[in-house]
Design a protein around this motif. Structure first.
Motif, PDB file in Angstrom:
ATOM      1  N   TRP A  99       3.844  11.262   0.767  1.00  0.00           N
ATOM      2  CA  TRP A  99       4.853  10.103   1.617  1.00  0.00           C
ATOM      3  C   TRP A  99       5.885  11.011   1.984  1.00  0.00           C
ATOM      4  CZ3 TRP A  99       4.340   5.012  -1.760  1.00  0.00           C
ATOM      5  CH2 TRP A  99       2.913   4.933  -1.985  1.00  0.00           C
TER       6      TRP A  99
ATOM      7  N   ARG B  12       4.655   8.678  -7.500  1.00  0.00           N
ATOM      8  CA  ARG B  12       3.890   8.797  -6.230  1.00  0.00           C
ATOM      9  C   ARG B  12       4.566   9.541  -4.951  1.00  0.00           C
ATOM     10  NH1 ARG B  12       1.222   4.689  -8.600  1.00  0.00           N
ATOM     11  NH2 ARG B  12      -0.775   3.848  -7.812  1.00  0.00           N
TER      12      ARG B  12
ATOM     13  N   SER C 263       5.463  -5.554  -2.192  1.00  0.00           N
ATOM     14  CA  SER C 263       5.440  -3.990  -2.545  1.00  0.00           C
ATOM     15  C   SER C 263       5.585  -3.212  -1.161  1.00  0.00           C
ATOM     16  CB  SER C 263       4.020  -3.831  -3.126  1.00  0.00           C
ATOM     17  OG  SER C 263       3.825  -2.688  -3.563  1.00  0.00           O
TER      18      SER C 263
ATOM     19  N   GLY D  44       0.813  -1.221  -0.276  1.00  0.00           N
ATOM     20  CA  GLY D  44      -0.077   0.024   0.194  1.00  0.00           C
ATOM     21  C   GLY D  44       0.872   1.245  -0.054  1.00  0.00           C
ATOM     22  N   PRO D  45       1.495   1.764   1.173  1.00  0.00           N
ATOM     23  CA  PRO D  45       1.105   1.107   2.444  1.00  0.00           C
ATOM     24  C   PRO D  45      -0.446   1.489   3.153  1.00  0.00           C
ATOM     25  CG  PRO D  45       2.411   3.088   2.563  1.00  0.00           C
ATOM     26  CD  PRO D  45       2.240   2.997   1.254  1.00  0.00           C
TER      27      PRO D  45
ATOM     28  N   TRP E  92      13.873   5.126  -2.273  1.00  0.00           N
ATOM     29  CA  TRP E  92      12.913   5.973  -2.855  1.00  0.00           C
ATOM     30  C   TRP E  92      13.126   6.845  -3.977  1.00  0.00           C
ATOM     31  CZ3 TRP E  92       8.477   4.289  -1.272  1.00  0.00           C
ATOM     32  CH2 TRP E  92       8.098   3.956  -0.154  1.00  0.00           C
TER      33      TRP E  92
HETATM   34  C1  LIG Z   1       5.077   1.736  -1.344  1.00  0.00           C
HETATM   35  S1  LIG Z   1       5.029   0.507  -2.207  1.00  0.00           S
HETATM   36  C2  LIG Z   1       4.890   1.036  -3.972  1.00  0.00           C
HETATM   37  C3  LIG Z   1       3.400   1.401  -4.320  1.00  0.00           C
HETATM   38  C4  LIG Z   1       2.244   0.507  -3.903  1.00  0.00           C
HETATM   39  N1  LIG Z   1       2.466  -0.686  -4.151  1.00  0.00           N
HETATM   40  C5  LIG Z   1       2.237  -1.589  -3.215  1.00  0.00           C
HETATM   41  O1  LIG Z   1       2.231  -1.630  -2.083  1.00  0.00           O
HETATM   42  C6  LIG Z   1       1.155   1.026  -4.524  1.00  0.00           C
HETATM   43  O2  LIG Z   1       0.865   0.805  -5.794  1.00  0.00           O
HETATM   44  N2  LIG Z   1       0.200   1.551  -3.690  1.00  0.00           N
HETATM   45  C7  LIG Z   1      -0.998   2.004  -4.073  1.00  0.00           C
HETATM   46  C8  LIG Z   1      -2.252   1.589  -3.226  1.00  0.00           C
HETATM   47  O3  LIG Z   1      -1.668   2.281  -1.773  1.00  0.00           O
HETATM   48  C9  LIG Z   1      -0.990   3.596  -4.485  1.00  0.00           C
HETATM   49  O4  LIG Z   1      -1.945   3.964  -5.050  1.00  0.00           O
HETATM   50  O5  LIG Z   1      -0.155   4.256  -3.985  1.00  0.00           O
END
Ligand SMILES: CSCC[C@H](NC=O)C(=O)N[C@@H](CO)C(=O)O
Length: 662
Positions: free
Chosen positions: A566, A561, A522, A444-445, A550
């Motif tokens: 974050w 993102r 992830s 997610g996280p 990161w």
């Molecule tokens: C911090 S991990 C990389 C991105 C994350 N993938 C899995 O955890 C992700 O795609 N997160 C989604 C859902 O929270 C997002 O929209 O950022």
């Protein structure tokens, strides 16, 4: 004697999705997914069942049919099918079964929505633009076979996980006449109707008089950077004129006009640049005035609103303490009243599902529990539990015994915050014995796990592991404070929430403490790498499709993102913070034998992240393997055989490090 679940059960695993109840509530249609193990593909077919559970059968003999939607009078269905090649919209007369291909658009239509009189259907579709022209195209000599040509990109978001490299063009709004198939493109702007990257988000919705279609879209020039700042817009069905009804900074999504034409409901929030914010349910007048939140006092996200036929309230989907529910919010606002519980997709313990509602208020959805894959169910106000109408997974259930699931709460050793966890016990569990334990961490996280069926976890329980899954701070379904417990601080103390849950299971006296394991995908891969840089108590780890650095991740992932949510800003202004929160900055402390596992077409957490962790571990002499899965995007579930192999590799690595003992 039944055995436990095994990785090869991925080949007989079935799921349901997109359950649509007919307006009169008598019949349901849903998409059933199962595996063609010879072609290594997932089949998606339309199935139907009566509301009393009778006549459960496949509706059509197709193999890739999705998104069924009932006409307002319940006599027809529209759905997406590739039965003649490229995906198009088709209709089916329910009584006779007569099929008609409705559209012939350049790219697959999405989000089909019937007009209130049932005569037209609105949908979105990508209108391609010419490829970038930089170099003069030189034709190959006659009879030559040249290598594939170079490709050039000029968008920030030029590829997307699961979709691959994105074609140039804009997602536009169309209307098709159901009787004749005559199709009109209503919007023409240089923006994606539905927001996002134009590939699937956003569903058009009609005003009750059929004169206006509501959409959400992001018309900012910097839409790729401020990608969530969508607005609700009204499109005139005759002229195609587009009028923005909202202006605030923050997402404004899923607009829907009340049946009496008085109100527009939508979801969103005033963006405060936090890692997590609740999506609230709003209403405003049809001209955009008198906007108010109906759920401001409810500290949870709500989504997928559907008006009640009397316009006095709305149904919504929500997640509360690891459980997905359908609730009802009156127009006066307040805490949603629970209508349906235990929604789950039947495949993973993650939240998110979908539902539909009949005119009389019966809700249809997919349900599952940690120890059962569930099926298609309905519920209504006053029901105590969902009624499962259509089960599936007969082969799986006939052969495999599920591990039982126990839910518990633990105080975090960091600050005493209450953390919710679930423990799957191996089938035939005996509390007098000691078991190996796997801590499995979600991504997610800002997502959450719950008491939902998860084949990967059941397969590990089937192999004899206690499988512990936890919602550490940052997880959703506990409100904004808990989710923002990792604000500008991820990964960090979330590690201690996870470790506290492991300690709580150890305290039960059922764990062989020489056989502790940790894995996650992830964001769960981030935390797995992070944890092994603090403790050596885990005998082996599996870091699946992680972010390791990161800064490199930002510029190689499909979308950049989190720079303002974050993190407090871009890496060049916050170099130290990006480094400090990157597992790579702590690799020198890792000793745990680690398997790193990633799909080669993962654009969300690209392979280069995994390569950094693997190479740094090997450079330091730590036992490590790198597993690359061909053609797989994020999650490694696209090909059934790859999903099976993912499970087998994880299990093989743990078993090979003492997990399974003779
Ligand atoms: C911090 S991990 C990389 C991105 C994350 N993938 C899995 O955890 C992700 O795609 N997160 C989604 C859902 O929270 C997002 O929209 O950022």
């Amino acid at each position: 004697q039944l055995r436990g679940v095994m990785p090869r059960d991925a080949l007989v695993h079935e799921t349901a999705s997109d359950v649509q109840i007919a307006p009169d509530g008598r019949q349901l249609v849903y998409v059933r997914q199962n595996v063609d193990s010879l072609r290594d593909k997932r089949l998606r077919t339309l199935w139907t069942v009566n509301a009393d559970g009778s006549a459960h059968r496949q509706l059509l003999p197709g193999s890739n049919e999705t998104a069924p939607r009932w006409s307002p009078d319940g006599t027809q269905l529209v759905f997406r099918s590739d039965r003649e090649g490229g995906a198009q919209l088709w209709t089916m007369q329910v009584a006779s079964g007569a099929l008609k291909r409705l559209t012939s658009v350049a790219r697959g239509p999405l989000g089909a929505a019937w007009s209130p009189d049932g005569k037209q259907i609105a949908f979105t579709s990508l209108v391609p633009e010419p490829a970038l022209s930089i170099a003069q195209q030189i034709a190959p000599p006659a009879g030559a076979t040249w290598a594939p040509p170079a490709r050039a990109f000029d968008k920030l978001i030029y590829r997307f996980d699961g979709a691959g490299e994105l074609e140039r063009g804009w997602s536009q709004l169309f209307v098709v006449d159901v009787a004749s198939g005559t199709t009109r493109q209503l919007t023409k702007g240089a923006y994606h109707v539905g927001g996002g990257n134009g590939r699937g988000s956003g569903v058009p919705s009609w005003s009750p008089d059929g004169k206006t279609i509501l959409i959400s879209a992001n018309r900012r020039p910097d839409y790729e950077i401020e990608s969530t700042d969508t607005e609700v817009m009204a499109v005139d069905v005759v002229s195609g004129d587009v009028r923005a009804l909202t202006t605030r900074f923050g997402p404004d999504n899923r607009p829907m006009m009340s049946p009496d034409g008085q109100w527009i409901a939508f979801t969103g929030y005033d963006d405060r640049r936090l890692g997590y914010q609740n999506h609230e349910l709003y209403v405003m007048r049809a001209d955009g005035s008198a906007r108010r939140s109906l759920t401001a006092s409810y500290d949870r996200s709500v989504g997928s609103p559907v008006w009640a036929p009397d316009s006095r309230g709305l149904y919504v989907e929500l997640n509360n303490e690891g459980e997905t529910q359908v609730g009802y919010v009156p127009l006066a606002g307040g805490v949603p009243r629970t209508i349906a519980r235990h929604l789950g997709n039947g495949q993973t313990a993650y939240e998110g599902s979908g539902y539909s509602v009949s005119r009389a208020g019966r809700v249809a959805f997919v349900t599952s529990r940690g120890n059962h894959p569930g099926g298609v169910a309905t519920a209504a106000i006053g029901d105590s539990s969902p009624k499962v109408l259509a089960g599936m997974n007969a082969v799986l259930l006939a052969n495999a015994r599920m591990g039982e699931v126990e839910m518990f709460w633990t105080p975090s050793s960091h600050d005493g915050w209450r953390v919710q966890s679930w423990l799957i016990k191996p089938p035939g569990f005996d509390a007098s014995k000691k078991y190996p334990i796997l801590l499995e961490i979600h991504g997610g996280p800002f997502l959450g796990y719950g008491d939902r069926f998860d084949l990967e976890k059941q397969a590990l329980a089937g192999a004899g592991y206690l499988v512990l899954y936890v919602n550490p701070r940052g997880s959703t379904s506990y409100g904004e404070k808990f989710a923002n417990g990792i604000h500008h601080d991820y990964p960090n103390f979330d590690r201690l929430d996870l470790e506290s849950a492991v300690d709580a299971v150890i305290a039960k006296g059922i764990v062989d403490t020489t056989r502790l394991y940790v894995a996650g995908g992830s964001g769960g891969g981030v935390l797995t790498a992070w944890i092994t840089s603090y403790t050596h108590r885990y005998r082996a780890a599996v870091v699946e499709y992680p972010v390791i650095n990161w800064t490199s991740w930002l510029w190689t992932a499909d979308t950049p993102r989190g720079t303002t949510t974050w993190f407090p800003g871009a890496p060049w202004d916050h170099e130290a913070q990006y480094a400090k929160r990157s597992p790579l900055s702590r690799v020198q402390f890792v000793k745990t034998p680690t398997m790193v596992l990633t799909g080669e077409l993962d654009y969300r957490t690209p392979m280069s992240e995994s390569e950094q962790w693997y190479s740094a571990l090997r450079f330091r002499g730590v036992e490590a393997v790198l597993v690359k899965v061909p053609g797989e995007p994020h999650g490694i579930r696209e090909s059934p055989s790859h999903w099976l192999q993912k499970m087998a590799y994880v299990q093989g690595w743990l078993d090979g490090h003492g997990g399974r003992q003779p």
